[in-house]
Write a protein that holds these residues in place. Structure first.
Motif, PDB file in Angstrom:
ATOM      1  N   PRO A 184       0.828  -1.203   0.000  1.00 50.94           N
ATOM      2  CA  PRO A 184       0.000   0.000   0.000  1.00 50.94           C
ATOM      3  C   PRO A 184       0.869   1.262   0.000  1.00 50.94           C
ATOM      4  O   PRO A 184       1.433   1.631   1.014  1.00 50.94           O
ATOM      5  CB  PRO A 184      -0.809  -0.106   1.273  1.00 50.94           C
ATOM      6  CG  PRO A 184      -0.561  -1.468   1.819  1.00 50.94           C
ATOM      7  CD  PRO A 184       0.623  -2.019   1.134  1.00 50.94           C
ATOM      8  N   THR A 185       0.978   1.835  -1.148  1.00 46.23           N
ATOM      9  CA  THR A 185       1.749   3.060  -1.285  1.00 46.23           C
ATOM     10  C   THR A 185       1.089   3.946  -2.319  1.00 46.23           C
ATOM     11  O   THR A 185       0.225   3.486  -3.072  1.00 46.23           O
ATOM     12  CB  THR A 185       3.210   2.743  -1.677  1.00 46.23           C
ATOM     13  OG1 THR A 185       3.966   3.939  -1.625  1.00 46.23           O
ATOM     14  CG2 THR A 185       3.296   2.135  -3.046  1.00 46.23           C
ATOM     15  N   ALA A 186       1.477   5.183  -2.348  1.00 45.98           N
ATOM     16  CA  ALA A 186       0.921   6.112  -3.322  1.00 45.98           C
ATOM     17  C   ALA A 186       1.449   5.762  -4.708  1.00 45.98           C
ATOM     18  O   ALA A 186       2.640   5.604  -4.911  1.00 45.98           O
ATOM     19  CB  ALA A 186       1.314   7.535  -2.964  1.00 45.98           C
ATOM     20  N   VAL A 187       0.537   5.649  -5.655  1.00 44.86           N
ATOM     21  CA  VAL A 187       0.925   5.385  -7.041  1.00 44.86           C
ATOM     22  C   VAL A 187       0.872   6.713  -7.783  1.00 44.86           C
ATOM     23  O   VAL A 187      -0.191   7.314  -7.908  1.00 44.86           O
ATOM     24  CB  VAL A 187      -0.039   4.367  -7.697  1.00 44.86           C
ATOM     25  CG1 VAL A 187       0.345   4.132  -9.148  1.00 44.86           C
ATOM     26  CG2 VAL A 187      -0.068   3.068  -6.915  1.00 44.86           C
ATOM     27  N   PRO A 188       2.030   7.208  -8.265  1.00 43.02           N
ATOM     28  CA  PRO A 188       2.028   8.499  -8.948  1.00 43.02           C
ATOM     29  C   PRO A 188       1.417   8.397 -10.343  1.00 43.02           C
ATOM     30  O   PRO A 188       1.622   7.419 -11.048  1.00 43.02           O
ATOM     31  CB  PRO A 188       3.504   8.875  -9.016  1.00 43.02           C
ATOM     32  CG  PRO A 188       4.244   7.594  -8.902  1.00 43.02           C
ATOM     33  CD  PRO A 188       3.374   6.658  -8.126  1.00 43.02           C
ATOM     34  N   ILE A 189       0.668   9.423 -10.700  1.00 39.52           N
ATOM     35  CA  ILE A 189       0.081   9.521 -12.035  1.00 39.52           C
ATOM     36  C   ILE A 189       0.608  10.822 -12.630  1.00 39.52           C
ATOM     37  O   ILE A 189       0.429  11.894 -12.052  1.00 39.52           O
ATOM     38  CB  ILE A 189      -1.456   9.541 -11.970  1.00 39.52           C
ATOM     39  CG1 ILE A 189      -1.962   8.259 -11.306  1.00 39.52           C
ATOM     40  CG2 ILE A 189      -2.055   9.719 -13.356  1.00 39.52           C
ATOM     41  CD1 ILE A 189      -3.432   8.273 -10.991  1.00 39.52           C
ATOM     42  N   HIS A 190       1.271  10.732 -13.766  1.00 42.88           N
ATOM     43  CA  HIS A 190       1.893  11.902 -14.398  1.00 42.88           C
ATOM     44  C   HIS A 190       1.254  12.170 -15.756  1.00 42.88           C
ATOM     45  O   HIS A 190       0.811  11.260 -16.433  1.00 42.88           O
ATOM     46  CB  HIS A 190       3.397  11.674 -14.594  1.00 42.88           C
ATOM     47  CG  HIS A 190       4.140  11.468 -13.327  1.00 42.88           C
ATOM     48  ND1 HIS A 190       4.571  12.509 -12.549  1.00 42.88           N
ATOM     49  CD2 HIS A 190       4.525  10.342 -12.696  1.00 42.88           C
ATOM     50  CE1 HIS A 190       5.194  12.034 -11.492  1.00 42.88           C
ATOM     51  NE2 HIS A 190       5.182  10.713 -11.548  1.00 42.88           N
ATOM     52  N   CYS A 191       1.273  13.407 -16.157  1.00 45.41           N
ATOM     53  CA  CYS A 191       0.811  13.812 -17.484  1.00 45.41           C
ATOM     54  C   CYS A 191       2.040  13.938 -18.378  1.00 45.41           C
ATOM     55  O   CYS A 191       2.999  14.628 -18.027  1.00 45.41           O
ATOM     56  CB  CYS A 191       0.072  15.145 -17.408  1.00 45.41           C
ATOM     57  SG  CYS A 191      -0.466  15.741 -19.022  1.00 45.41           S
TER      58      CYS A 191
ATOM     59  N   ALA B  36      -0.952  13.479  -9.998  1.00 50.16           N
ATOM     60  CA  ALA B  36      -1.882  13.050  -8.958  1.00 50.16           C
ATOM     61  C   ALA B  36      -1.293  11.795  -8.317  1.00 50.16           C
ATOM     62  O   ALA B  36      -0.291  11.249  -8.787  1.00 50.16           O
ATOM     63  CB  ALA B  36      -3.245  12.755  -9.552  1.00 50.16           C
ATOM     64  N   TYR B  37      -1.925  11.361  -7.238  1.00 52.89           N
ATOM     65  CA  TYR B  37      -1.500  10.143  -6.553  1.00 52.89           C
ATOM     66  C   TYR B  37      -2.734   9.288  -6.301  1.00 52.89           C
ATOM     67  O   TYR B  37      -3.773   9.787  -5.883  1.00 52.89           O
ATOM     68  CB  TYR B  37      -0.803  10.468  -5.229  1.00 52.89           C
ATOM     69  CG  TYR B  37       0.490  11.197  -5.462  1.00 52.89           C
ATOM     70  CD1 TYR B  37       1.667  10.486  -5.651  1.00 52.89           C
ATOM     71  CD2 TYR B  37       0.531  12.577  -5.537  1.00 52.89           C
ATOM     72  CE1 TYR B  37       2.857  11.154  -5.897  1.00 52.89           C
ATOM     73  CE2 TYR B  37       1.709  13.248  -5.779  1.00 52.89           C
ATOM     74  CZ  TYR B  37       2.867  12.530  -5.962  1.00 52.89           C
ATOM     75  OH  TYR B  37       4.036  13.187  -6.215  1.00 52.89           O
ATOM     76  N   LEU B  38      -2.605   8.015  -6.575  1.00 52.49           N
ATOM     77  CA  LEU B  38      -3.691   7.061  -6.394  1.00 52.49           C
ATOM     78  C   LEU B  38      -3.376   6.196  -5.182  1.00 52.49           C
ATOM     79  O   LEU B  38      -2.267   5.688  -5.042  1.00 52.49           O
ATOM     80  CB  LEU B  38      -3.823   6.185  -7.642  1.00 52.49           C
ATOM     81  CG  LEU B  38      -4.783   5.009  -7.553  1.00 52.49           C
ATOM     82  CD1 LEU B  38      -6.219   5.521  -7.511  1.00 52.49           C
ATOM     83  CD2 LEU B  38      -4.578   4.084  -8.731  1.00 52.49           C
ATOM     84  N   PHE B  39      -4.360   6.056  -4.296  1.00 56.12           N
ATOM     85  CA  PHE B  39      -4.237   5.183  -3.136  1.00 56.12           C
ATOM     86  C   PHE B  39      -5.303   4.104  -3.236  1.00 56.12           C
ATOM     87  O   PHE B  39      -6.489   4.407  -3.381  1.00 56.12           O
ATOM     88  CB  PHE B  39      -4.452   5.971  -1.839  1.00 56.12           C
ATOM     89  CG  PHE B  39      -3.363   6.962  -1.563  1.00 56.12           C
ATOM     90  CD1 PHE B  39      -2.266   6.590  -0.808  1.00 56.12           C
ATOM     91  CD2 PHE B  39      -3.437   8.249  -2.057  1.00 56.12           C
ATOM     92  CE1 PHE B  39      -1.255   7.504  -0.552  1.00 56.12           C
ATOM     93  CE2 PHE B  39      -2.434   9.168  -1.805  1.00 56.12           C
ATOM     94  CZ  PHE B  39      -1.339   8.791  -1.052  1.00 56.12           C
ATOM     95  N   VAL B  40      -4.899   2.853  -3.172  1.00 56.00           N
ATOM     96  CA  VAL B  40      -5.832   1.741  -3.177  1.00 56.00           C
ATOM     97  C   VAL B  40      -5.934   1.246  -1.742  1.00 56.00           C
ATOM     98  O   VAL B  40      -4.942   0.824  -1.156  1.00 56.00           O
ATOM     99  CB  VAL B  40      -5.363   0.609  -4.121  1.00 56.00           C
ATOM    100  CG1 VAL B  40      -6.339  -0.553  -4.080  1.00 56.00           C
ATOM    101  CG2 VAL B  40      -5.188   1.131  -5.537  1.00 56.00           C
TER     102      VAL B  40
END
Length: 99
Positions: free
Chosen positions: A1-8, A16-20
């Motif tokens: 469980p860690t922040a998944v970075p989302i880049h443009c 943005a960062y995705l947390f599941v």
């Protein structure tokens, strides 16, 4: 469980960062730095995790007392009603990873 970075790939400042999570309890701080997570179970010890895109938050000052949050995590014994952690100050150097 860690922040998944989302880049443009067109605008590099857009990210943005995705947390599941396997639970519905998450929150972002408001513009004044306040956080509220309604519906947490009472009479339980809960582990919280904090995140900042600049790095790990480990050294904090809670109501004037220096405290260490290992890997940005801390435990709280929740009781029924309001659970106020007080004022938490995060010194800017604590955001720098020491790895």
């Amino acid at each position: 469980p860690t922040a998944v970075p989302i880049h443009c790939n067109i605008y590099p400042w857009m990210r943005a960062y995705l947390f599941v999570l396997d639970h519905p309890f998450a929150a972002c701080s408001d513009p004044d730095g306040n956080v509220s997570i309604p519906g947490l179970p009472a009479n339980k010890r809960i582990m919280f995790r904090v995140f900042h895109e600049a790095g790990s938050i480990e050294r904090v000052v809670i109501s004037g007392v220096e405290t260490n949050w290992a890997k940005g995590r801390f435990d709280v014994d929740l009781v029924a009603g309001m659970n106020d952690l007080g004022e938490i100050f995060v010194p800017s150097l604590s955001l720098l990873s020491e790895e």
